[in-house]
Design an enzyme around this catalytic site. Structure first.
Site, PDB file in Angstrom:
ATOM      1  N   LYS A   1       6.351 -14.108   9.386  1.00  0.00           N
ATOM      2  CA  LYS A   1       6.321 -12.662   9.566  1.00  0.00           C
ATOM      3  C   LYS A   1       7.145 -12.295  10.790  1.00  0.00           C
ATOM      4  O   LYS A   1       7.322 -13.114  11.704  1.00  0.00           O
ATOM      5  CB  LYS A   1       4.877 -12.174   9.766  1.00  0.00           C
ATOM      6  CG  LYS A   1       4.633 -10.748   9.309  1.00  0.00           C
ATOM      7  CD  LYS A   1       4.510 -10.644   7.803  1.00  0.00           C
ATOM      8  CE  LYS A   1       4.129  -9.234   7.360  1.00  0.00           C
ATOM      9  NZ  LYS A   1       3.876  -9.160   5.912  1.00  0.00           N
TER      10      LYS A   1
ATOM     11  N   GLY B   1      -4.824   4.961   4.547  1.00  0.00           N
ATOM     12  CA  GLY B   1      -3.398   4.663   4.610  1.00  0.00           C
ATOM     13  C   GLY B   1      -2.725   4.932   3.288  1.00  0.00           C
ATOM     14  O   GLY B   1      -2.967   4.232   2.301  1.00  0.00           O
ATOM     15  N   VAL B   2      -1.863   5.956   3.243  1.00  0.00           N
ATOM     16  CA  VAL B   2      -1.206   6.322   1.981  1.00  0.00           C
ATOM     17  C   VAL B   2       0.316   6.354   2.175  1.00  0.00           C
ATOM     18  O   VAL B   2       0.979   7.334   1.859  1.00  0.00           O
ATOM     19  CB  VAL B   2      -1.737   7.671   1.431  1.00  0.00           C
ATOM     20  CG1 VAL B   2      -3.088   7.479   0.780  1.00  0.00           C
ATOM     21  CG2 VAL B   2      -1.809   8.732   2.522  1.00  0.00           C
ATOM     22  N   GLY B   3       0.830   5.235   2.691  1.00  0.00           N
ATOM     23  CA  GLY B   3       2.268   5.064   2.805  1.00  0.00           C
ATOM     24  C   GLY B   3       2.845   4.582   1.497  1.00  0.00           C
ATOM     25  O   GLY B   3       2.358   4.934   0.417  1.00  0.00           O
ATOM     26  N   ASN B   4       3.869   3.735   1.562  1.00  0.00           N
ATOM     27  CA  ASN B   4       4.551   3.276   0.351  1.00  0.00           C
ATOM     28  C   ASN B   4       3.601   2.675  -0.674  1.00  0.00           C
ATOM     29  O   ASN B   4       3.649   2.998  -1.860  1.00  0.00           O
ATOM     30  CB  ASN B   4       5.630   2.247   0.708  1.00  0.00           C
ATOM     31  CG  ASN B   4       6.866   2.898   1.280  1.00  0.00           C
ATOM     32  OD1 ASN B   4       7.071   4.095   1.113  1.00  0.00           O
ATOM     33  ND2 ASN B   4       7.682   2.123   1.956  1.00  0.00           N
ATOM     34  N   VAL B   5       2.725   1.775  -0.214  1.00  0.00           N
ATOM     35  CA  VAL B   5       1.811   1.100  -1.134  1.00  0.00           C
ATOM     36  C   VAL B   5       0.591   1.964  -1.422  1.00  0.00           C
ATOM     37  O   VAL B   5       0.191   2.136  -2.576  1.00  0.00           O
ATOM     38  CB  VAL B   5       1.384  -0.267  -0.578  1.00  0.00           C
ATOM     39  CG1 VAL B   5       0.325  -0.906  -1.470  1.00  0.00           C
ATOM     40  CG2 VAL B   5       2.588  -1.197  -0.446  1.00  0.00           C
TER      41      VAL B   5
END
Length: 359
Positions: A80, A185-189
């Site tokens: 990472k 959390g409502v980002g890309n994924v």
């Protein structure tokens, strides 16, 4: 900064620190284990409160990638990278080029991909300085159309399928109509997961550090917006963490009313004993690196040069059987689900020849 004595150091093969004063780059690459193959894992950019916090995150995330690839039966190791900085304010082409040179200095032992705070366009800039980048080529869909290299759709679909598995196992239902889900959390994924759930008839409650992300869910999916500190105590069926790690801890577990935890975030347990707390409380936890492996499956097929959308989807669908095996064994052996997942993954990356023969 101590590394070898760090509580999250887990026999990592290499930990590299990169600094480019001209661009402002401050970054860390951690290579956990390469028994099964080169270490592949995303490049995260985040406004860490301290360098110590960034080191903790990269050590935990790289370890999780080793376990994720092993559990997904991929010939890849775990690594990472993290960049210290606000992706909305500090990201520049110069910084990304410097990151590419930093990755190149690892001589192919680490291959980067998209993660929180980075995008396909960012990776293409990084790729101008190194060939050790995955997730940037256009890929065919099963309907014949092309999509970008962004693995987020595959990650989200895998989490969606894994969430369905957990709901089936814990709640005894195979449909999601009316299911109450709280997404952190409502980002890309997270947003793509929310779309899948909305289309299946689930009711959604959402929170995010960025208000525009929350408002998008409200406007497009009919979700209910909640404050970040309220998401844990909601009376819902499923809590879905899709942001940062370490959010399942003494404080938050005591608030949870959900019977299932199934989300995309990495390293959700602050400490291993919190997995036991969840079990004691009757909450079924879908181990993060088992449920969120869709993205690494997608990128892994691309990197191996044999991207077949049908084969990728079939591989992602196997998340269902993997989780069902983990849930069943955990009940049979009276162990937390994360402990069983760890056991299976360690068996695979500790004996790479046997694992690759069986994959």
């Amino acid at each position: 900064m101590n590394v070898f004595s760090h509580p999250d150091f887990d026999g990592h093969e290499r930990v590299l620190f990169g600094h480019d004063p001209k661009s402002g780059l401050k970054a860390i690459i951690a290579i956990h284990n390469s028994n099964l193959g080169p270490a592949l894992g995303g490049c995260r950019m985040w406004p860490y409160a301290s360098e110590a916090e960034a080191l903790k995150d990269v050590l935990r995330l790289s370890r999780g990638m080793t376990y994720k690839s092993a559990l997904a039966n991929l010939p890849l190791g775990g690594g990472k990278a993290v960049i210290i900085g606000d992706p909305r304010q500090s990201k520049t082409p110069d910084l990304l080029h410097a990151m590419g040179r930093f990755i190149e200095s690892a001589s192919g032992n680490y291959i980067t991909a998209e993660d929180s705070g980075t995008s396909v366009s960012d990776l293409k800039l990084i790729a101008e300085e190194t060939s050790y980048v995955a997730g940037i080529m256009e890929k065919p869909c099963t309907d014949g159309h092309l999509r970008s290299g962004d693995p987020s759709p595959s990650t989200a679909y895998g989490v969606y399928r894994g969430l369905m598995s957990a709901v089936e196992y814990r709640l005894g239902r195979t449909d999601l109509a009316g299911l109450k889900v709280a997404i952190q959390g409502v980002g890309n994924v997270g947003f793509r997961l929310a779309k899948h759930l909305h289309q299946a008839g689930a009711k959604l409650w959402v929170t995010d550090i960025y208000s525009d992300m929350v408002q998008r869910c409200v406007n497009e999916l009919g979700a209910t917006a909640v404050a970040s500190d309220e998401i844990y105590g909601l009376d819902v069926d499923v809590f879905s963490p899709c942001a940062m790690g370490g959010i399942l801890n003494d404080e938050t577990i005591s608030q949870l009313k959900a019977k299932v935890i199934a989300g995309a975030a990495n390293n959700q347990l602050e400490s291993p004993h919190h997995g036991a707390q969840l079990r004691d409380k009757g909450i079924l936890y879908a181990p993060d690196y088992a449920i969120n492996s869709g993205g690494i499956i997608d990128v892994g097929y691309e990197r191996m040069g044999n991207f077949d959308p049908k084969a990728v989807n079939e591989h992602i669908e196997s998340i269902h059987s993997t989780l069902m095996e983990i849930f069943s064994r955990a009940d049979h052996e009276q162990q937390p689900t994360h402990a069983i997942a760890d056991q299976v993954a360690r068996e695979r990356f500790a004996h790479p020849d046997e694992n690759l023969q069986n994959s």
